[in-house]
Design a protein around this motif. Structure first.
Motif, PDB file in Angstrom:
ATOM      1  N   GLN A  90       1.328   6.469   4.317  1.00  0.00           N
ATOM      2  CA  GLN A  90      -0.056   6.270   4.721  1.00  0.00           C
ATOM      3  C   GLN A  90      -0.504   7.360   5.691  1.00  0.00           C
ATOM      4  OE1 GLN A  90      -2.148   3.654   3.283  1.00  0.00           O
ATOM      5  NE2 GLN A  90      -0.410   4.207   1.991  1.00  0.00           N
ATOM      6  N   LYS A 120       0.831  -1.204   0.000  1.00  0.00           N
ATOM      7  CA  LYS A 120       0.000   0.000   0.000  1.00  0.00           C
ATOM      8  C   LYS A 120       0.869   1.259   0.000  1.00  0.00           C
ATOM      9  CE  LYS A 120      -4.204   1.613   2.368  1.00  0.00           C
ATOM     10  NZ  LYS A 120      -5.134   1.356   1.261  1.00  0.00           N
ATOM     11  N   ARG A 133       2.341   1.779  -3.412  1.00  0.00           N
ATOM     12  CA  ARG A 133       1.319   2.183  -4.370  1.00  0.00           C
ATOM     13  C   ARG A 133       0.818   3.604  -4.123  1.00  0.00           C
ATOM     14  NH1 ARG A 133      -1.559  -1.837  -3.504  1.00  0.00           N
ATOM     15  NH2 ARG A 133      -3.137  -0.949  -2.119  1.00  0.00           N
ATOM     16  N   GLU A 134       0.657   3.963  -2.852  1.00  0.00           N
ATOM     17  CA  GLU A 134      -0.005   5.220  -2.516  1.00  0.00           C
ATOM     18  C   GLU A 134       0.881   6.234  -1.797  1.00  0.00           C
ATOM     19  OE1 GLU A 134      -3.412   4.173  -0.227  1.00  0.00           O
ATOM     20  OE2 GLU A 134      -4.214   2.806  -1.746  1.00  0.00           O
TER      21      GLU A 134
END
Length: 221
Positions: free
Chosen positions: A202, A195, A198-199
């Motif tokens: 967080q 994650k 990809r992003e």
């Protein structure tokens, strides 16, 4: 410290559960209502909205009468329900130190479990496991430490650590190995790394818990 639940489980007797229940049943009328949950929340520096308190009660209120009776409370404890009221109950059970009110210490855990008749070997094992939740190494477990463990939330410092190491090009295997050694579930570690790749970094998911006195945000996977 990861968001995974770590403590060695000790079976609670009816009397032990009743003792916790009475910490909530301030009116001593056999049920826990909205006002009582709100008061206990305030005692640990939490100020959720009225709707959030109703939602917390609803999660445990099996007969849908708007209050929590002892049978419902005991069911929550015995089933180890992953819910906010159970986190609060677990914290209030061990928050008995006069010197360190608002925290759980090894001494407070030992005091409670000895009163329940738990043998010393089991107590010592439980203390070691429970105190592993101490995120800043000060010898005390805060409400947020316990919340992040029981509700499987990832502390913000670990999100930053993952992001920094992804940016440095550290291999997934190396990061997962370190995360697992620190109590993370392997699949959770893998999901967080993917994650983050990809992003990006967080974002902390803030709630009433995170804006409580002296508390820092966390992230729920």
């Amino acid at each position: 410290m990861s968001g995974e639940k770590q403590e060695e489980q000790i079976v609670e007797s009816d009397d032990a559960i009743l003792k916790i229940f009475k910490k909530f049943d301030i009116k001593n009328d056999g049920v826990i209502d909205f006002d009582e949950v709100k008061i206990v929340m305030k005692s640990v520096g939490l100020y959720p909205s009225n709707q959030k308190i109703r939602d917390i009660i609803k999660r445990v209120d099996l007969d849908k009468d708007g209050v929590i009776n002892f049978k419902e409370f005991a069911s929550m404890r015995r089933n180890e329900d992953i819910c906010e009221l159970n986190v609060l109950a677990q914290f209030k059970k061990y928050d008995v130190s006069r010197l360190h009110r608002g925290f759980i210490t090894p001494e407070s855990i030992k005091q409670v479990l000895r009163e329940e008749g738990v043998d010393d070997d089991a107590i010592n094992e439980y203390v070691i496991e429970f105190m592993a939740l101490d995120s800043n190494g000060d010898g005390k477990v805060s409400f947020l430490d316990l919340y992040e463990s029981m509700m499987t939330r990832i502390p913000d410092e670990w999100l930053e650590w993952i992001y920094v190491n992804v940016q440095r090009g550290v291999s997934d295997d190396a990061m997962i190995k370190i995360l697992v050694e620190n109590g993370f579930n392997q699949n959770t570690a893998q999901r967080l790394i993917e994650k983050t790749k990809r992003e990006g970094r967080q974002v902390v998911e803030r709630s009433y818990v995170d804006v409580g006195k002296n508390w820092v945000g966390g992230y729920k996977v």
